[in-house]
Design an enzyme around this catalytic site. Structure first.
Site, PDB file in Angstrom:
ATOM      1  N   ARG A  25       0.856  -1.198   0.000  1.00  0.00           N
ATOM      2  CA  ARG A  25       0.000   0.000   0.000  1.00  0.00           C
ATOM      3  C   ARG A  25       0.882   1.235   0.000  1.00  0.00           C
ATOM      4  O   ARG A  25       0.617   2.213  -0.693  1.00  0.00           O
ATOM      5  CB  ARG A  25      -0.973   0.016   1.184  1.00  0.00           C
ATOM      6  CG  ARG A  25      -1.669   1.368   1.316  1.00  0.00           C
ATOM      7  CD  ARG A  25      -2.958   1.380   2.138  1.00  0.00           C
ATOM      8  NE  ARG A  25      -2.963   0.533   3.311  1.00  0.00           N
ATOM      9  CZ  ARG A  25      -2.269   0.768   4.439  1.00  0.00           C
ATOM     10  NH1 ARG A  25      -1.514   1.850   4.549  1.00  0.00           N
ATOM     11  NH2 ARG A  25      -2.329  -0.082   5.430  1.00  0.00           N
ATOM     12  N   LYS A  68      -7.751   6.087 -19.657  1.00  0.00           N
ATOM     13  CA  LYS A  68      -8.060   6.560 -21.007  1.00  0.00           C
ATOM     14  C   LYS A  68      -6.813   6.442 -21.902  1.00  0.00           C
ATOM     15  O   LYS A  68      -6.365   5.346 -22.147  1.00  0.00           O
ATOM     16  CB  LYS A  68      -8.611   7.978 -20.906  1.00  0.00           C
ATOM     17  CG  LYS A  68      -9.645   8.181 -19.771  1.00  0.00           C
ATOM     18  CD  LYS A  68     -10.921   7.388 -19.960  1.00  0.00           C
ATOM     19  CE  LYS A  68     -11.823   7.374 -18.736  1.00  0.00           C
ATOM     20  NZ  LYS A  68     -12.088   8.640 -18.085  1.00  0.00           N
ATOM     21  N   TYR A 111     -15.883  16.976 -16.218  1.00  0.00           N
ATOM     22  CA  TYR A 111     -16.143  15.528 -16.250  1.00  0.00           C
ATOM     23  C   TYR A 111     -17.197  15.198 -15.180  1.00  0.00           C
ATOM     24  O   TYR A 111     -17.119  15.696 -14.049  1.00  0.00           O
ATOM     25  CB  TYR A 111     -14.836  14.770 -15.982  1.00  0.00           C
ATOM     26  CG  TYR A 111     -15.033  13.297 -15.798  1.00  0.00           C
ATOM     27  CD1 TYR A 111     -15.362  12.491 -16.873  1.00  0.00           C
ATOM     28  CD2 TYR A 111     -14.908  12.710 -14.548  1.00  0.00           C
ATOM     29  CE1 TYR A 111     -15.563  11.138 -16.712  1.00  0.00           C
ATOM     30  CE2 TYR A 111     -15.108  11.352 -14.375  1.00  0.00           C
ATOM     31  CZ  TYR A 111     -15.441  10.570 -15.463  1.00  0.00           C
ATOM     32  OH  TYR A 111     -15.644   9.223 -15.293  1.00  0.00           O
ATOM     33  N   ASP A 156      -6.768  18.737 -15.421  1.00  0.00           N
ATOM     34  CA  ASP A 156      -7.102  17.360 -15.774  1.00  0.00           C
ATOM     35  C   ASP A 156      -6.715  17.200 -17.237  1.00  0.00           C
ATOM     36  O   ASP A 156      -7.394  17.704 -18.133  1.00  0.00           O
ATOM     37  CB  ASP A 156      -8.606  17.124 -15.544  1.00  0.00           C
ATOM     38  CG  ASP A 156      -9.031  15.704 -15.900  1.00  0.00           C
ATOM     39  OD1 ASP A 156      -8.321  15.041 -16.683  1.00  0.00           O
ATOM     40  OD2 ASP A 156     -10.092  15.268 -15.413  1.00  0.00           O
TER      41      ASP A 156
HETATM   42  C1  LIG Z   1     -12.588   9.140 -16.862  1.00  0.00           C
HETATM   43  C2  LIG Z   1     -12.215  10.517 -16.443  1.00  0.00           C
HETATM   44  C3  LIG Z   1     -11.972  10.821 -15.096  1.00  0.00           C
HETATM   45  C4  LIG Z   1     -12.138   9.792 -13.982  1.00  0.00           C
HETATM   46  O1  LIG Z   1     -11.246   8.756 -14.092  1.00  0.00           O
HETATM   47  P1  LIG Z   1     -11.558   7.229 -13.631  1.00  0.00           P
HETATM   48  O2  LIG Z   1     -10.320   6.514 -14.011  1.00  0.00           O
HETATM   49  O3  LIG Z   1     -12.782   6.787 -14.383  1.00  0.00           O
HETATM   50  O4  LIG Z   1     -11.813   7.268 -12.169  1.00  0.00           O
HETATM   51  C5  LIG Z   1     -11.584  12.113 -14.793  1.00  0.00           C
HETATM   52  N1  LIG Z   1     -11.471  13.066 -15.743  1.00  0.00           N
HETATM   53  C6  LIG Z   1     -11.724  12.812 -17.046  1.00  0.00           C
HETATM   54  C7  LIG Z   1     -11.582  13.900 -18.040  1.00  0.00           C
HETATM   55  C8  LIG Z   1     -12.104  11.531 -17.436  1.00  0.00           C
HETATM   56  O5  LIG Z   1     -12.373  11.291 -18.718  1.00  0.00           O
END
Ligand SMILES: *Cc1c(COP(=O)(O)O)cnc(C)c1O
Length: 382
Positions: free
Chosen positions: A48, A198, A101, A173
């Site tokens: 962890r 992603k 998001y 982000d």
């Molecule tokens: C998918 C996504 C998130 C969240 O990420 P997870 O891996 O699904 O928890 C945050 N910001 C954007 C722009 C995303 O596409």
């Protein structure tokens, strides 16, 4: 500094010192033997707190974003949660994009208020709107660019200047652009966040998140908080993400090639009312995107002329574009944000048009993708 792909393939990934394995092993061990009490061999005691496969991923991600510290998490939302626990306290205020998001909006709208944190939603394409929204208690400005699902563009350098002058921190982000297309730290951002689920992972086979930053003090608090709350990826997830990251540059070039072709084809189709893609010269954020992004990425949204029913028909009619949430994988996906990814925003400031369709353009052959969309649009128009 070495080139992007060299870093993607080598940063944090020296051959294994004991076996010579060229690829970082999956260190599937929860605990590590000690040579006498407190005698840690490689600095590891319990997974962890730290795990060698995760360390390799973290060093690679930090190198890709050009930051001093990288942290890998079990999901993008796990990364957001730990970051906001560190940056915010009761009474503070956070600015988020008006089309943030959906999961980020839910965290800020449903979870943070219980802890006495207030928020405003702002169109961050408009720097004056940010200035007007800032309060003495504003600690964080949270930016996404390009935004999801409307593909709005915010000027990171301009936001960083206003945010810094207000004594707050700018979080970007960078999920939609990926570190290959956009480097927020170099533009003045304080922290970069990724859903590595992603583009970084890139194959729709693993969920993960990451933070990259330069500030030593915040990094120490992140390390402490992540270990305290436990939102870590397992070693197999870290390994898959690292494997994906190696090919990020070639994938992003191909995603961008295909998305450009598709944006042009959509713009020429009579069943499409409007194409939202920052690579199109008519997009309101085109010039800023051209200044801060290497290319324009693989996400394309469009409004269907026939309204909601026609948009749903398009989503139901493609053969190659799979109807599914998420994005950033090698395979093309299509979705209806109003009823899928952004359904929870209905009735809020983040509600999206119901004729909107979002594409995550994959790396298949462009001609096949264009043909698939043309057929689906013809079906919606008839
Ligand atoms: C998918 C996504 C998130 C969240 O990420 P997870 O891996 O699904 O928890 C945050 N910001 C954007 C722009 C995303 O596409």
């Amino acid at each position: 500094m070495r080139g992007f792909s060299t870093r993607a393939i080598h940063a944090g990934q020296d051959p294994d010192p004991t076996t010579g394995a060229v690829i970082v092993p999956i260190h599937a061990s929860s605990t590590f033997a000690q040579d006498g009490v407190g005698g840690l061999r490689g600095g590891y005691e319990y997974s962890r707190s730290a795990n060698p496969t995760r360390t390799a991923l973290q060093e690679c991600l930090a190198a890709l974003e050009g930051g001093r510290h990288g942290f890998a998490f079990g999901s993008g939302m796990g990364a957001s949660d730990v970051l906001l626990r560190v940056l915010l306290k009761p009474g503070d205020h956070i600015v988020i994009p008006h089309d943030a998001y959906g999961g980020t909006f839910r965290l800020v709208d449903k979870v943070l208020p219980q802890w006495g944190v207030e928020y405003s939603t702002v169109d961050l394409a408009d720097v004056d709107a940010l200035r007007a929204a800032l309060r003495p208690t504003t600690e964080v400005v949270w930016c996404e660019t390009p935004t999801n699902p409307l593909l709005g563009i915010a000027d990171i350098a301009a936001l960083a200047e206003v945010t810094r002058a207000a004594g707050a921190r700018l979080v970007v982000d960078n999920t939609f652009a990926s570190p290959y297309l956009q480097q927020p730290l170099a533009l003045g951002a304080d922290v970069v966040l990724h859903s590595t689920t992603k583009y970084v992972g890139g194959h729709s086979d693993v969920v993960g998140g990451a933070l990259v930053l330069d500030d030593d003090e915040i990094a120490e608090q992140l390390r402490f908080t992540q270990n305290s709350v436990g939102s870590v990826p397992g070693p197999f997830d870290a390994w898959l993400t690292l494997r994906g990251a190696k090919t990020l540059a070639v994938r992003m070039e191909r995603h961008s090639d295909n998305a450009e072709r598709i944006a042009d084809a959509l713009a020429a189709h009579p069943a499409v009312a409007k194409v939202l893609y920052p690579g199109l010269p008519g997009h309101p954020g085109h010039e800023v995107a051209a200044k801060q992004m290497r290319r324009f990425g693989g996400m394309v949204s469009f409004l269907v002329a026939g309204g909601k029913e026609a948009a749903l028909t398009v989503c139901a009619s493609t053969q190659l574009f799979t109807l599914a949430e998420s994005l950033g994988g090698v395979e093309s996906l299509i979705e209806h944000p109003g009823q899928m990814t952004h359904a929870s925003a209905a009735g809020s400031a983040l509600e999206v048009p119901d004729s909107l369709v979002r594409l995550s353009v994959g790396i298949e052959d462009a001609e096949d993708l264009v043909e698939d969309l043309r057929t689906a649009l013809d079906a919606a128009a008839s």
